[in-house]
Design a protein around this motif. Structure first.
Motif, mmCIF file in Angstrom:
data_model
loop_
_atom_site.group_PDB
_atom_site.id
_atom_site.type_symbol
_atom_site.label_atom_id
_atom_site.label_comp_id
_atom_site.label_asym_id
_atom_site.label_seq_id
_atom_site.Cartn_x
_atom_site.Cartn_y
_atom_site.Cartn_z
ATOM 1 N N GLU A 71 0.788 -0.833 0.334
ATOM 2 C CA GLU A 71 0.344 0.170 -0.264
ATOM 3 C C GLU A 71 0.752 1.393 -0.099
ATOM 4 O O GLU A 71 2.248 1.278 0.384
ATOM 5 C CB GLU A 71 -0.698 0.012 1.213
ATOM 6 N N SER A 72 -0.432 2.246 -0.110
ATOM 7 C CA SER A 72 0.884 3.545 -0.402
ATOM 8 C C SER A 72 0.285 4.780 0.251
ATOM 9 O O SER A 72 -1.322 5.268 0.279
ATOM 10 C CB SER A 72 1.016 4.279 -2.210
ATOM 11 N N GLY A 73 0.696 5.787 1.127
ATOM 12 C CA GLY A 73 0.838 6.638 1.910
ATOM 13 C C GLY A 73 2.052 7.529 2.795
ATOM 14 O O GLY A 73 2.400 6.509 2.644
ATOM 15 N N PHE A 74 1.298 8.484 3.085
ATOM 16 C CA PHE A 74 1.906 8.585 4.343
ATOM 17 C C PHE A 74 2.443 7.939 5.776
ATOM 18 O O PHE A 74 3.523 7.735 6.202
ATOM 19 C CB PHE A 74 1.936 9.953 4.991
ATOM 20 N N ASP A 75 1.272 7.581 6.272
ATOM 21 C CA ASP A 75 0.723 6.764 7.197
ATOM 22 C C ASP A 75 -0.256 5.851 7.735
ATOM 23 O O ASP A 75 -0.617 5.615 6.479
ATOM 24 C CB ASP A 75 1.603 7.212 8.581
ATOM 25 N N ALA A 76 0.355 4.464 8.180
ATOM 26 C CA ALA A 76 -0.848 3.419 8.582
ATOM 27 C C ALA A 76 -2.011 4.213 8.645
ATOM 28 O O ALA A 76 -3.502 3.475 7.575
ATOM 29 C CB ALA A 76 -0.345 2.641 9.221
ATOM 30 N N ARG A 77 -2.592 5.357 8.607
ATOM 31 C CA ARG A 77 -3.369 5.930 9.296
ATOM 32 C C ARG A 77 -5.002 6.039 7.737
ATOM 33 O O ARG A 77 -6.113 6.339 7.559
ATOM 34 C CB ARG A 77 -4.015 7.783 9.631
ATOM 35 N N ASP A 78 -3.996 6.014 6.606
ATOM 36 C CA ASP A 78 -4.773 6.459 5.031
ATOM 37 C C ASP A 78 -3.614 6.408 4.772
ATOM 38 O O ASP A 78 -2.825 6.727 3.601
ATOM 39 C CB ASP A 78 -4.864 8.094 4.895
ATOM 40 N N LEU A 79 -4.250 4.791 3.423
ATOM 41 C CA LEU A 79 -3.794 3.751 2.821
ATOM 42 C C LEU A 79 -4.232 3.676 1.404
ATOM 43 O O LEU A 79 -5.258 3.268 1.561
ATOM 44 C CB LEU A 79 -2.628 2.819 3.013
#
Length: 332
Positions: A304-312
């Motif tokens: 998965e991709s994103g800044f952190d695990a809260r919003d991927l």
């Protein structure tokens, strides 16, 4: 396990062993080796070096067009060095390395992801506060987690912590800390406070409550039962000692790791996550050397991709399937 008078000693075994186990779930590296655990964890044996390594091999299909096959290998080792085991300040060096190798025709997935980090920690003395005597210390270090660890400046990060330990009464332990990890899967950009209270109800039963860690450990007879939650990772394990040197175990574990991909937005990372159930055996080969072999089933397997695990955002889902794991532990 009965707590003794010293605060930075094996009475911390529950807090440290469970948090280390959570970091090692499903073949993940023991990232606590660059945190406060390098100072707090009870030292095993009489040698100045502790070293362990793990391997897990997966063969699966991705949800890419045409269902591209993925051969995935996870290889890691970690350890710590304490030059003088009698040093009251417990000067310790910790390190970890993790490599995920991918053999696939899927152009979205990189060929490899690498994490390496090192830190130094030590106890800084004693102080009195809130009616208790405390021992405190600090750690500091740096690491890199990237598809190109030598050429990707955005993949580097810092780590550090301040921690303090006290004993409210003879059967309990309180740990407070402020931890920074620039590659943490949640809130990597800010230091996070932590507090954990551990109660030793008997020699074979203990429990910890706090933030961000909850855990319990019970060792009746030949059994060793433990479970815990640390941030977004969890683990439960049941082991039975057949003999003094051979144990069988079954466990559940979840794992999430983050890496920067060279050439992408500096504020976005690629997350690798997997859950698994597994069973295996642990064998003490010779003094200071043990072997662990397991077979398991992996699911909720994804990139998965994103800044952190809260919003991927999902990059690729991987099919569930069987995996094989092996690990070695060495003290010398």
């Amino acid at each position: 396990m009965k707590p003794t008078r010293s605060l930075l000693n094996p009475s911390l075994r529950l807090f440290v062993s469970l948090s280390l186990a959570l970091c090692g779930a499903a073949g993940a590296p023991a990232s606590a080796q660059v945190g406060s655990s390098i100072v707090l964890a009870p030292w095993q044996g009489t040698s100045p070096l502790e070293l362990s390594g793990q391997t897990a091999l997966y063969s699966t299909d991705a949800d890419a067009p045409g269902g591209a096959s993925v051969e995935l290998g996870s290889y890691s080792f970690q350890g710590r060095v304490r030059p003088d085991l009698e040093d009251e300040k417990k000067l310790t060096f910790g390190f970890e390395f993790d490599r995920i190798e991918l053999d696939t025709a899927d152009p979205v997935l990189p060929e490899r992801l690498t994490l390496g980090a090192a830190a130094v920690g030590l106890g800084l003395g004693r102080f009195d506060a809130a009616g208790f005597g405390w021992e405190w210390g600090a750690t500091a270090g740096a690491g890199v987690a990237s598809s190109d660890p030598f050429g990707d400046e955005d993949g580097s990060y810092g780590v550090g912590s301040l921690f303090a330990v006290t004993r409210p009464d003879p059967q309990s332990l309180l740990v407070v800390a402020l931890d920074y990890d620039g590659n943490r899967t949640v809130f990597p950009d800010v230091p996070l406070p932590a507090i954990t209270y551990t109660r030793f109800f008997s020699e074979d039963f203990s429990a910890s409550v706090g933030v961000p860690f909850l855990g319990v450990k019970w060792t009746p007879g030949r059994w060793d039962l433990s479970a815990g939650i640390f941030l977004i990772q969890a683990r439960a394990r049941a082991a039975y000692a057949l003999t003094e040197h051979v144990s069988l175990y079954a466990q559940y574990g979840s794992r999430t790791e983050a890496f920067h991909v060279d050439g992408t937005d500096e504020h976005r990372r690629l997350f690798y996550s997997v859950e698994s159930v597994s069973a295996g055996a642990e064998l003490d080969l010779v003094e200071n050397l043990n072997l662990n072999a397991s077979v398991g089933y992996a699911f909720n397997h994804a990139f998965e991709s994103g800044f952190d695990a809260r919003d991927l955002e999902t990059v690729r889902d991987l099919d569930p399937g069987v995996f094989f794991g092996i690990s070695l532990g060495l003290d010398f």
